[in-house]
Design a protein around this motif. Structure first.
Motif, mmCIF file in Angstrom:
data_model
loop_
_atom_site.group_PDB
_atom_site.id
_atom_site.type_symbol
_atom_site.label_atom_id
_atom_site.label_comp_id
_atom_site.label_asym_id
_atom_site.label_seq_id
_atom_site.Cartn_x
_atom_site.Cartn_y
_atom_site.Cartn_z
ATOM 1 N N ILE A 1 56.892 -21.602 46.888
ATOM 2 C CA ILE A 1 55.727 -22.144 47.621
ATOM 3 C C ILE A 1 56.207 -23.137 48.689
ATOM 4 C CG2 ILE A 1 53.687 -23.618 47.368
ATOM 5 C CD1 ILE A 1 53.309 -22.260 44.553
ATOM 6 N N LEU A 2 57.153 -23.986 48.317
ATOM 7 C CA LEU A 2 57.710 -24.917 49.309
ATOM 8 C C LEU A 2 58.314 -24.151 50.487
ATOM 9 C CD1 LEU A 2 59.484 -27.396 46.859
ATOM 10 C CD2 LEU A 2 57.646 -28.028 48.431
ATOM 11 N N ARG A 3 59.027 -23.069 50.161
ATOM 12 C CA ARG A 3 59.676 -22.265 51.208
ATOM 13 C C ARG A 3 58.623 -21.600 52.094
ATOM 14 N NH1 ARG A 3 63.116 -20.277 47.537
ATOM 15 N NH2 ARG A 3 64.706 -21.887 47.711
ATOM 16 N N TYR A 4 57.569 -21.103 51.464
ATOM 17 C CA TYR A 4 56.510 -20.430 52.221
ATOM 18 C C TYR A 4 55.876 -21.399 53.231
ATOM 19 C CZ TYR A 4 51.972 -18.341 53.229
ATOM 20 O OH TYR A 4 50.861 -17.852 53.880
ATOM 21 N N TYR A 5 55.562 -22.624 52.773
ATOM 22 C CA TYR A 5 54.919 -23.568 53.704
ATOM 23 C C TYR A 5 55.916 -24.138 54.710
ATOM 24 C CZ TYR A 5 50.537 -22.854 51.475
ATOM 25 O OH TYR A 5 49.400 -22.241 51.024
ATOM 26 N N SER A 6 57.195 -24.097 54.378
ATOM 27 C CA SER A 6 58.194 -24.408 55.385
ATOM 28 C C SER A 6 58.064 -23.408 56.537
ATOM 29 C CB SER A 6 59.588 -24.342 54.750
ATOM 30 O OG SER A 6 60.570 -24.285 55.735
ATOM 31 N N GLY A 7 57.928 -22.140 56.190
ATOM 32 C CA GLY A 7 57.741 -21.087 57.203
ATOM 33 C C GLY A 7 56.455 -21.281 57.995
ATOM 34 N N VAL B 1 44.756 -37.485 48.962
ATOM 35 C CA VAL B 1 44.996 -37.727 47.531
ATOM 36 C C VAL B 1 44.974 -36.377 46.820
ATOM 37 C CG1 VAL B 1 43.953 -38.653 45.421
ATOM 38 C CG2 VAL B 1 44.128 -40.083 47.462
ATOM 39 N N ALA B 2 46.030 -36.085 46.066
ATOM 40 C CA ALA B 2 46.097 -34.851 45.272
ATOM 41 C C ALA B 2 46.045 -35.231 43.795
ATOM 42 C CB ALA B 2 47.376 -34.092 45.584
ATOM 43 N N ILE B 3 45.050 -34.714 43.089
ATOM 44 C CA ILE B 3 44.925 -34.979 41.645
ATOM 45 C C ILE B 3 45.100 -33.644 40.934
ATOM 46 C CG2 ILE B 3 43.423 -35.846 39.803
ATOM 47 C CD1 ILE B 3 42.053 -37.619 41.886
ATOM 48 N N THR B 4 46.105 -33.588 40.060
ATOM 49 C CA THR B 4 46.480 -32.289 39.505
ATOM 50 C C THR B 4 46.454 -32.301 37.970
ATOM 51 O OG1 THR B 4 48.812 -32.942 39.670
ATOM 52 C CG2 THR B 4 47.907 -31.661 41.504
ATOM 53 N N PHE C 1 49.594 -26.249 35.023
ATOM 54 C CA PHE C 1 50.684 -25.760 35.886
ATOM 55 C C PHE C 1 51.240 -27.003 36.574
ATOM 56 C CE2 PHE C 1 48.390 -21.791 35.331
ATOM 57 C CZ PHE C 1 49.424 -20.899 35.146
ATOM 58 N N PRO C 2 52.078 -27.770 35.849
ATOM 59 C CA PRO C 2 52.403 -29.118 36.331
ATOM 60 C C PRO C 2 53.348 -29.155 37.517
ATOM 61 C CG PRO C 2 53.555 -28.654 34.289
ATOM 62 C CD PRO C 2 52.649 -27.476 34.537
ATOM 63 N N ILE C 3 53.927 -28.000 37.895
ATOM 64 C CA ILE C 3 54.744 -28.018 39.118
ATOM 65 C C ILE C 3 54.191 -27.055 40.168
ATOM 66 C CG2 ILE C 3 56.528 -26.410 38.254
ATOM 67 C CD1 ILE C 3 58.572 -28.270 39.788
ATOM 68 N N ALA C 4 53.594 -25.937 39.757
ATOM 69 C CA ALA C 4 53.098 -24.974 40.759
ATOM 70 C C ALA C 4 51.848 -25.498 41.468
ATOM 71 C CB ALA C 4 52.809 -23.624 40.107
ATOM 72 N N ILE C 5 50.903 -26.077 40.701
ATOM 73 C CA ILE C 5 49.681 -26.572 41.363
ATOM 74 C C ILE C 5 50.013 -27.728 42.322
ATOM 75 C CG2 ILE C 5 47.441 -27.704 41.007
ATOM 76 C CD1 ILE C 5 47.033 -25.927 38.548
ATOM 77 N N PRO C 6 50.814 -28.724 41.882
ATOM 78 C CA PRO C 6 51.209 -29.748 42.850
ATOM 79 C C PRO C 6 51.885 -29.141 44.085
ATOM 80 C CG PRO C 6 51.725 -30.475 40.641
ATOM 81 C CD PRO C 6 51.261 -29.051 40.515
ATOM 82 N N ALA C 7 52.720 -28.111 43.870
ATOM 83 C CA ALA C 7 53.414 -27.508 45.017
ATOM 84 C C ALA C 7 52.404 -26.902 45.987
ATOM 85 C CB ALA C 7 54.407 -26.445 44.539
ATOM 86 N N GLU D 1 42.519 -22.450 48.381
ATOM 87 C CA GLU D 1 43.889 -22.949 48.433
ATOM 88 C C GLU D 1 44.851 -21.788 48.687
ATOM 89 O OE1 GLU D 1 43.548 -25.231 44.390
ATOM 90 O OE2 GLU D 1 44.593 -26.481 45.843
ATOM 91 N N GLN D 2 46.093 -22.133 48.905
ATOM 92 C CA GLN D 2 47.220 -21.202 49.044
ATOM 93 C C GLN D 2 47.099 -20.348 50.313
ATOM 94 O OE1 GLN D 2 49.141 -19.876 45.497
ATOM 95 N NE2 GLN D 2 47.473 -20.514 44.208
ATOM 96 N N GLY D 3 48.173 -19.593 50.577
ATOM 97 C CA GLY D 3 48.187 -18.724 51.751
ATOM 98 C C GLY D 3 47.994 -19.511 53.043
ATOM 99 N N LYS D 4 47.744 -18.752 54.103
ATOM 100 C CA LYS D 4 47.547 -19.393 55.410
ATOM 101 C C LYS D 4 46.296 -20.255 55.436
ATOM 102 C CE LYS D 4 49.770 -16.072 58.401
ATOM 103 N NZ LYS D 4 49.671 -15.262 59.587
#
Ligand code: NDP
Length: 482
Positions: A109-115, A145-148, A152-158, A459-462
């Motif tokens: 996900i980090l890589r995708y948003y880098s793109g 503010v992101a409240i998670t 999914f303690p790493i994917a949702i924050p990502a 959320e997610q995607g473009k």
């Protein structure tokens, strides 16, 4: 847990009077994975100030340079995946395989948003004036503010933090209280990747203690939240009243509809995956299995056989397929629903109880013969519990599937392409899956629910850009030639 020596990770610093709590392994609750010093409102406010101070420079950092940081963070998360996955499994209860998968997904996900930082960020328009260059650009909002949640303690924050940062915002992140190690790993990877001070601020604190400070702070522009409907709605009211942009991802009571022509082996496997993996603690989990009457018993028996055969136990054991529930309060909630099912005379095809180990384990459970109005059938349980409902026809199955205030995901099992297309129109759900489990999302596509399951843009995607940016339209007239 020691205070992270990270300038942009605010919490973890201990102050006189701060509450100190144990981070518990839900498989063996006597084992303390870490000790955490929780932040109070003063630290939360400090985090917002740090984010506000960092905003101007981060907004002015060229988007591709912001993307470079995300890409380096992705590499670090991948490199550290074994340690992160292990801590995630120990404090949240997910199996190690699931925890590793989620960790690598966060990196992707980090890589995708880098793109995404190289994608167009605006549009030009033909003007009615020959002198005017008319364009519109998407600009960052400011402090988000992101409240998670913990599930999914790493994917949702990502999927919240990566687009927020990629598009030029600064972030104050309040993760769920029971996953401090995973949260610290993720924030540390971003800081180690070169994220400037103040761009991401991690606040490890109780929602009930720091929530109001974060949500209503006058230097905060937007709040993105995933969690329960009750907390989400309260945050929405507070944040909206204070003029913030709000995005909510809430609960689900997701149906899997199995038609009589379905491949029952495939349907049973996918229903079991949707209902029991991650111990059913997914907002996209399958919890209502609506089956055309002629195949109800066979499908029920197949799902029950899988439920009985999947090993439940220590998340770090490679053979384990279903880990514990994540907390004592989760165990109490799920146990209450199992007692309710018993009182309502449900037919128990598999499971129905706890494992006698001292951990927060519940057996994968398959129930039948409950009315559609039963609380077990209509309320989100968030545990490994699937309820079978019988339908006399496709129309009745769709009516049952839509008979819920939620509308997150839905699955259909059939060999009939016409029915598949019809279902994809008829069902009120933000994500529809045909011949696949109701859970399991790809990060490059939009994710959002209908009705009570979500609010604000998906959320997610473009489309993540829609929430984390705002339009600015510019009318630029070139001066007339002398
Ligand atoms: P909550 O909604 O209570 O928690 C989600 C997040 O909100 C956590 O970070 C929590 O912090 C925070 N929070 C709690 N109260 C406040 C507040 N007043 N202000 C600001 N933030 C707050 O969900 P739970 O974790 O307790 O799970 C309970 C139920 O929520 C589950 O049974 C399930 O139904 C649903 N859920 C849905 C999820 C989804 O993906 N849609 C994910 C997780 C849960 P803290 O941990 O400190 O309380």
């Amino acid at each position: 847990m020691n205070a992270p020596a990270l300038a942009s990770v605010v919490s973890g610093r201990r102050r006189e009077g701060d509450e100190v709590v144990a981070d518990i392994n839900p498989a063996t609750p006597d084992e303390h994975v870490a000790t955490v010093s929780l932040a109070g409102p003063a630290i939360a406010a400090e985090a917002v100030e740090a984010a506000a101070t960092a905003f101007a420079a981060w907004r002015d950092t060229p988007a591709p340079a912001r993307g470079d940081v995300l890409r380096r963070a992705a590499d670090l998360v991948d490199e550290r995946a074994d340690a992160i996955g292990r801590d995630l499994a120990r404090e949240e209860g997910k199996t190690l395989a699931e925890a590793l998968g989620e960790t690598h997904r966060a990196a992707a996900i980090l890589r995708y948003y880098s793109g995404q930082t190289l994608e167009p960020d605006g549009e030009t328009y033909p003007s009615h004036s020959a002198l005017t260059f008319l364009y519109a650009r998407r600009e960052p909002l400011g402090v988000v503010v992101a409240i998670t949640p913990w599930n999914f303690p790493i994917a949702i924050p990502a999927w919240k933090i990566a687009p927020a940062i990629a598009f030029g915002n600064t972030v104050v992140w309040k993760p769920a209280e029971i996953v401090p190690l995973t949260s610290t790993h993720f924030a540390t990877a971003l800081v180690d990747a070169g994220l400037p001070d103040g761009v991401l601020n991690l606040v490890l604190g109780r929602g009930s203690v720091v929530g109001d400070t974060l949500v209503a702070h006058d230097r905060v522009e937007a709040v993105t939240f995933t969690g329960s409907n009750a907390v989400g709605r309260a945050i929405q009211l507070k944040a909206t009243e204070a003029g913030k942009k709000v995005q909510l991802e809430l609960g689900g009571k997701n149906p899997a509809v199995v038609l009589a022509d379905a491949d029952l082996e495939l349907a049973a496997e996918q229903v079991a995956r949707g209902a029991f993996l991650s111990a059913g603690q997914k907002c996209t989990a399958t919890s209502r299995v609506i089956v055309e009457q002629p195949v109800l018993e066979e499908l029920g028996e197949r799902v029950a056989a899988l439920a009985r055969s999947w090993p439940v136990g220590d998340p770090l054991d490679e053979a384990t397929k279903v880990g514990p529930l994540s907390s004592e309060s989760q165990l109490a909630t799920v146990s209450r629903y199992l007692e309710l099912a018993e009182r309502e005379a449900a037919r128990v095809l598999a499971g129905g109880g706890r494992l006698d180990t001292g951990g927060y384990f519940v057996e994968p459970t398959v129930l039948a013969d409950l009315p559609a109005t039963s609380r077990v059938v209509s309320e989100e349980i968030f545990g490994p519990v699937a309820a079978l409902l019988s339908a006399g026809s496709y129309e009745e199955a769709v009516a049952l599937a839509n008979d819920t205030p939620f509308g997150l995901t839905a699955a259909l099992f059939t060999r009939d392409l016409g029915k598949a297309l019809r279902f994809s129109r008829d069902i009120r759900a933000g994500v529809v899956k045909v011949n696949q489990e109701s859970a399991g999302l790809e990060f490059q596509a939009p994710f959002g629910g209908m009705r009570q399951s979500s609010s604000g843009s998906p959320e997610q995607g473009k489309v993540a850009r829609d929430f984390f940016t705002q339009w600015k339209t510019v009318y630029l007239d070139a001066p007339a030639d002398e």
